[in-house]
Scaffold this motif. Structure first.
Motif, short mmCIF file in Angstrom:
data_model
loop_
_atom_site.label_atom_id
_atom_site.label_comp_id
_atom_site.label_asym_id
_atom_site.label_seq_id
_atom_site.Cartn_x
_atom_site.Cartn_y
_atom_site.Cartn_z
N ASN A 129 40.13 30.29 33.10
CA ASN A 129 40.34 29.39 34.23
C ASN A 129 40.87 28.04 33.75
N SER A 130 40.31 27.52 32.67
CA SER A 130 40.75 26.24 32.12
C SER A 130 42.21 26.30 31.66
N ILE A 131 42.56 27.36 30.94
CA ILE A 131 43.94 27.53 30.46
C ILE A 131 44.89 27.63 31.64
N VAL A 146 47.07 37.41 35.27
CA VAL A 146 46.15 36.52 35.99
C VAL A 146 46.76 36.18 37.34
N GLU A 147 45.97 36.30 38.41
CA GLU A 147 46.39 35.86 39.73
C GLU A 147 45.64 34.59 40.05
N VAL A 148 46.31 33.65 40.72
CA VAL A 148 45.71 32.36 41.01
C VAL A 148 45.54 32.19 42.51
N TYR A 149 44.39 31.68 42.90
CA TYR A 149 44.09 31.42 44.30
C TYR A 149 43.61 29.98 44.44
N PRO A 202 47.35 31.34 47.89
CA PRO A 202 46.50 31.94 48.92
C PRO A 202 45.06 31.51 48.71
N ARG A 203 44.29 31.42 49.79
CA ARG A 203 42.87 31.05 49.70
C ARG A 203 42.09 32.17 49.05
N PHE A 204 41.15 31.78 48.22
CA PHE A 204 40.30 32.75 47.52
C PHE A 204 39.24 33.27 48.48
N ASP A 205 39.18 34.57 48.62
CA ASP A 205 38.11 35.19 49.41
C ASP A 205 37.51 36.34 48.59
N GLY A 206 37.36 36.09 47.31
CA GLY A 206 37.00 37.12 46.36
C GLY A 206 35.53 37.50 46.27
N ASN A 207 34.70 37.04 47.21
CA ASN A 207 33.32 37.50 47.17
C ASN A 207 33.30 38.99 47.43
N GLU A 208 32.47 39.71 46.66
CA GLU A 208 32.32 41.13 46.94
C GLU A 208 31.76 41.26 48.35
#
Length: 165
Positions: free
Chosen positions: A135-137, A152-155, A13-19
Protein backbone atom coordinates in the motif's frame (compact mmCIF):
# COMPACT_ATOMS: atom_id res chain seq x y z
CA UNK A 1 -11.97 16.78 -1.35
CA UNK A 2 -8.93 17.54 0.80
CA UNK A 3 -5.83 15.65 1.75
CA UNK A 4 -2.54 14.47 0.41
CA UNK A 5 -4.13 12.16 -2.18
CA UNK A 6 -6.88 14.51 -3.43
CA UNK A 7 -5.32 14.76 -6.91
CA UNK A 8 -4.89 10.99 -7.15
CA UNK A 9 -8.16 9.46 -5.89
CA UNK A 10 -10.66 11.53 -7.88
CA UNK A 11 -10.90 9.05 -10.76
CA UNK A 12 -10.49 5.86 -8.73
CA UNK A 13 -13.48 3.63 -8.09
CA UNK A 14 -14.69 3.58 -4.47
CA UNK A 15 -13.48 0.65 -2.42
CA UNK A 16 -16.26 -1.71 -1.38
CA UNK A 17 -14.00 -4.66 -0.68
CA UNK A 18 -15.54 -5.86 2.56
CA UNK A 19 -16.35 -9.54 2.29
CA UNK A 20 -20.11 -9.92 1.99
CA UNK A 21 -20.53 -11.60 5.39
CA UNK A 22 -18.58 -8.78 7.06
CA UNK A 23 -20.60 -6.15 5.18
CA UNK A 24 -23.78 -7.96 6.27
CA UNK A 25 -22.64 -7.60 9.89
CA UNK A 26 -21.89 -3.91 9.31
CA UNK A 27 -25.32 -3.37 7.74
CA UNK A 28 -26.95 -5.18 10.67
CA UNK A 29 -25.11 -2.90 13.11
CA UNK A 30 -26.25 0.16 11.14
CA UNK A 31 -29.84 -1.05 11.45
CA UNK A 32 -29.40 -1.66 15.19
CA UNK A 33 -27.95 1.81 15.69
CA UNK A 34 -30.72 3.44 13.68
CA UNK A 35 -33.32 1.56 15.75
CA UNK A 36 -31.94 3.03 19.00
CA UNK A 37 -34.31 5.68 20.34
CA UNK A 38 -31.66 8.34 20.98
CA UNK A 39 -29.57 7.70 17.84
CA UNK A 40 -29.29 10.67 15.51
CA UNK A 41 -27.89 10.43 12.01
CA UNK A 42 -26.56 13.95 11.64
CA UNK A 43 -22.99 14.84 10.80
CA UNK A 44 -22.32 16.20 14.30
CA UNK A 45 -23.96 13.24 16.05
CA UNK A 46 -22.14 10.68 13.88
CA UNK A 47 -18.79 12.44 14.36
CA UNK A 48 -19.40 12.62 18.13
CA UNK A 49 -20.17 8.90 18.19
CA UNK A 50 -17.05 8.23 16.13
CA UNK A 51 -14.85 10.12 18.58
CA UNK A 52 -16.40 8.34 21.58
CA UNK A 53 -15.87 4.93 19.98
CA UNK A 54 -12.29 5.72 18.96
CA UNK A 55 -11.47 6.85 22.50
CA UNK A 56 -13.07 3.68 23.85
CA UNK A 57 -11.06 1.62 21.34
CA UNK A 58 -7.81 3.34 22.37
CA UNK A 59 -8.57 2.65 26.03
CA UNK A 60 -9.30 -1.03 25.34
CA UNK A 61 -6.15 -1.38 23.22
CA UNK A 62 -4.08 0.07 26.08
CA UNK A 63 -5.70 -2.41 28.47
CA UNK A 64 -5.02 -5.27 26.04
CA UNK A 65 -1.38 -4.20 25.75
CA UNK A 66 -1.12 -4.27 29.54
CA UNK A 67 -2.81 -7.69 29.70
CA UNK A 68 -0.44 -9.06 27.04
CA UNK A 69 2.55 -7.76 28.99
CA UNK A 70 1.26 -9.32 32.22
CA UNK A 71 0.56 -12.63 30.44
CA UNK A 72 4.10 -12.74 29.09
CA UNK A 73 5.55 -11.94 32.52
CA UNK A 74 3.43 -14.64 34.21
CA UNK A 75 4.31 -17.11 31.43
CA UNK A 76 8.03 -16.57 31.99
CA UNK A 77 7.68 -16.83 35.77
CA UNK A 78 5.52 -19.98 35.46
CA UNK A 79 8.05 -21.56 33.10
CA UNK A 80 10.78 -20.94 35.67
CA UNK A 81 8.60 -22.30 38.47
CA UNK A 82 7.65 -25.43 36.51
CA UNK A 83 11.35 -26.09 35.91
CA UNK A 84 12.08 -25.60 39.63
CA UNK A 85 9.21 -27.97 40.54
CA UNK A 86 10.22 -30.51 37.88
CA UNK A 87 6.74 -30.52 36.33
CA UNK A 88 5.08 -29.49 33.09
CA UNK A 89 1.44 -29.35 34.14
CA UNK A 90 -0.83 -28.41 37.02
CA UNK A 91 -4.56 -28.99 37.50
CA UNK A 92 -6.42 -26.31 39.44
CA UNK A 93 -9.46 -26.82 41.66
CA UNK A 94 -11.72 -24.96 39.22
CA UNK A 95 -11.10 -27.66 36.58
CA UNK A 96 -8.56 -25.74 34.51
CA UNK A 97 -5.17 -27.19 33.80
CA UNK A 98 -2.09 -25.24 32.74
CA UNK A 99 0.46 -27.24 30.75
CA UNK A 100 3.91 -26.16 29.59
CA UNK A 101 4.70 -27.13 26.01
CA UNK A 102 7.93 -26.23 24.27
CA UNK A 103 7.80 -26.16 20.48
CA UNK A 104 9.93 -24.92 17.59
CA UNK A 105 9.67 -21.21 16.75
CA UNK A 106 11.00 -19.96 13.39
CA UNK A 107 12.67 -16.58 13.03
CA UNK A 108 14.03 -15.46 9.64
CA UNK A 109 17.55 -14.06 10.08
CA UNK A 110 18.62 -13.92 6.41
CA UNK A 111 15.71 -12.85 4.19
CA UNK A 112 17.61 -13.29 0.93
CA UNK A 113 18.69 -16.84 1.77
CA UNK A 114 15.16 -17.70 2.89
CA UNK A 115 13.65 -16.20 -0.31
CA UNK A 116 16.04 -18.24 -2.47
CA UNK A 117 15.18 -21.38 -0.50
CA UNK A 118 11.43 -20.75 -0.91
CA UNK A 119 11.78 -20.26 -4.67
CA UNK A 120 13.86 -23.45 -4.96
CA UNK A 121 11.13 -25.28 -3.04
CA UNK A 122 8.42 -24.01 -5.44
CA UNK A 123 6.87 -21.68 -2.84
CA UNK A 124 7.26 -18.40 -4.72
CA UNK A 125 3.47 -18.04 -5.13
CA UNK A 126 3.15 -17.90 -1.35
CA UNK A 127 5.63 -15.06 -1.09
CA UNK A 128 4.22 -11.54 -1.00
CA UNK A 129 5.10 -8.19 0.43
CA UNK A 130 3.14 -7.29 3.54
CA UNK A 131 -0.02 -5.34 2.64
CA UNK A 132 1.25 -2.24 4.46
CA UNK A 133 4.40 -2.21 2.28
CA UNK A 134 2.44 -2.77 -0.92
CA UNK A 135 0.00 0.00 0.00
CA UNK A 136 2.82 2.41 0.88
CA UNK A 137 4.70 1.72 -2.37
CA UNK A 138 1.50 2.13 -4.39
CA UNK A 139 0.61 5.44 -2.71
CA UNK A 140 4.11 6.82 -3.32
CA UNK A 141 4.02 5.76 -6.98
CA UNK A 142 0.65 7.44 -7.50
CA UNK A 143 1.85 10.66 -5.86
CA UNK A 144 4.82 10.78 -8.22
CA UNK A 145 2.63 10.11 -11.28
CA UNK A 146 3.70 6.51 -11.76
CA UNK A 147 1.20 3.69 -12.32
CA UNK A 148 0.38 1.17 -9.61
CA UNK A 149 2.60 -1.95 -9.50
CA UNK A 150 1.70 -4.79 -11.84
CA UNK A 151 -1.01 -6.99 -10.38
CA UNK A 152 -2.26 -4.28 -8.02
CA UNK A 153 -5.64 -2.56 -8.40
CA UNK A 154 -6.17 0.80 -6.70
CA UNK A 155 -9.40 2.09 -5.20
CA UNK A 156 -10.40 5.21 -3.30
CA UNK A 157 -11.13 4.18 0.29
CA UNK A 158 -12.60 6.57 2.83
CA UNK A 159 -10.61 7.01 6.02
CA UNK A 160 -11.54 9.15 8.99
CA UNK A 161 -8.65 10.87 10.77
CA UNK A 162 -9.09 11.78 14.43
CA UNK A 163 -6.90 14.54 15.85
CA UNK A 164 -6.97 16.30 19.19
CA UNK A 165 -7.18 20.04 18.46
Amino acid sequence: MAGKYANVVGNLPRFDGNEQTHQDHINQRKAELRATADFRETTVALATNYVALRLQQNELEAKMENIQLSLEAITQMLETQYEADGTTSIRLVDGFSVTLQIEPYALVKDRDAYRKWAIAEGLERLMALPWQTTNSITKERLLTGKPEPDGVEVYAKTKLVLRKV
